[in-house]
Design an enzyme around this catalytic site. Sequence first.
Site, mmCIF file in Angstrom:
data_model
loop_
_atom_site.group_PDB
_atom_site.id
_atom_site.type_symbol
_atom_site.label_atom_id
_atom_site.label_comp_id
_atom_site.label_asym_id
_atom_site.label_seq_id
_atom_site.Cartn_x
_atom_site.Cartn_y
_atom_site.Cartn_z
ATOM 1 N N PHE A 26 19.058 -139.704 43.142
ATOM 2 C CA PHE A 26 18.150 -138.636 42.191
ATOM 3 C C PHE A 26 18.621 -136.941 42.237
ATOM 4 O O PHE A 26 19.407 -136.769 42.999
ATOM 5 C CB PHE A 26 16.959 -138.946 42.968
ATOM 6 N N SER A 94 22.392 -144.031 47.232
ATOM 7 C CA SER A 94 21.081 -142.975 46.808
ATOM 8 C C SER A 94 19.618 -143.967 46.325
ATOM 9 O O SER A 94 19.260 -144.994 46.135
ATOM 10 C CB SER A 94 21.055 -142.207 47.392
ATOM 11 N N MET A 95 19.855 -143.021 45.608
ATOM 12 C CA MET A 95 18.107 -143.686 44.422
ATOM 13 C C MET A 95 19.651 -144.724 44.253
ATOM 14 O O MET A 95 17.921 -145.913 43.340
ATOM 15 C CB MET A 95 17.672 -142.793 44.286
ATOM 16 N N ASP A 195 23.791 -138.379 57.709
ATOM 17 C CA ASP A 195 22.812 -138.416 56.920
ATOM 18 C C ASP A 195 22.176 -137.277 56.428
ATOM 19 O O ASP A 195 20.512 -137.587 57.812
ATOM 20 C CB ASP A 195 22.501 -140.080 55.953
ATOM 21 N N HIS A 225 25.718 -137.561 53.299
ATOM 22 C CA HIS A 225 25.601 -138.161 52.456
ATOM 23 C C HIS A 225 26.348 -138.651 50.706
ATOM 24 O O HIS A 225 26.366 -140.144 50.688
ATOM 25 C CB HIS A 225 23.610 -137.818 52.254
#
Length: 253
Positions: A26, A94-95, A195, A225
């Site tokens: 994202f 992530s996303m 993270d 992250h």
Amino acid sequence: MPVLAGAEPFRHTGSTETGVLLCHGFTGTPATMRPWGEYLADAGYTVSCPRLPGHGTTWQECNRTEWTDWYACVEAEFHRLAQECESVFVFGLSMGGTLTLRLAEQLGDAVAGIALVNPSVLTTRLDAKFLPLLSRVLPSAKGLAGDIARPGVTELAYDRTPVRAAHSLGKLWTLVRRDLAKVTQPLLLAHSAVDHVVEPVNARIVAEGVSSTHIEKVVLHDSFHVATLDNDAPLLFERSADFVRAVRQVRAR
């Protein structure tokens, strides 16, 4: 809308046996996934990383998109790869991991295996509870990009978080969590020990919620992250290639 330099999608045509679809996160761009893609391409795989709608341009444009747009993009690219390759794996950060899980939930055995790096399925941030309201009155908030431990490395991503788009991401999280048990594919789950964007509880929820019988877990001790650009990237890349080979061997029996 002009695309930021370096944010372009990329593709490498390799083996017709194995394809890998990469999904960025994202407010991020394919640049975040490019080193991983290059490693997999060098291993001989066909690799594709699309630029998600609303990404790699402006955060304002991202606010004009929803999770269904992002999902439609990766699903279409998956089907293109499936026309070229016998087996298609999906890897996400992530996303991108959220979208990967949704593909696995929806497409079943068509997905050969999935690799998730710091996937998100929820957030414990208190302000997230107000997203439905904030999305109506607040265009953007502080950005989340650039959480990297390695000195001198930057992430090509927005410096602002588009709030309406973030609210849509929350809707995707709800669906993905609800259907986690539909995930049966072999799973490589990597998460950073530290993270600052995605809370550790996300990896636990995924691991406990899926129905996969083949789960490999990797803890990234020296990355934040954006692990695909961080100190543990070589380890992550190597383990992901090993994962693909192992799954391919089992499927060939």
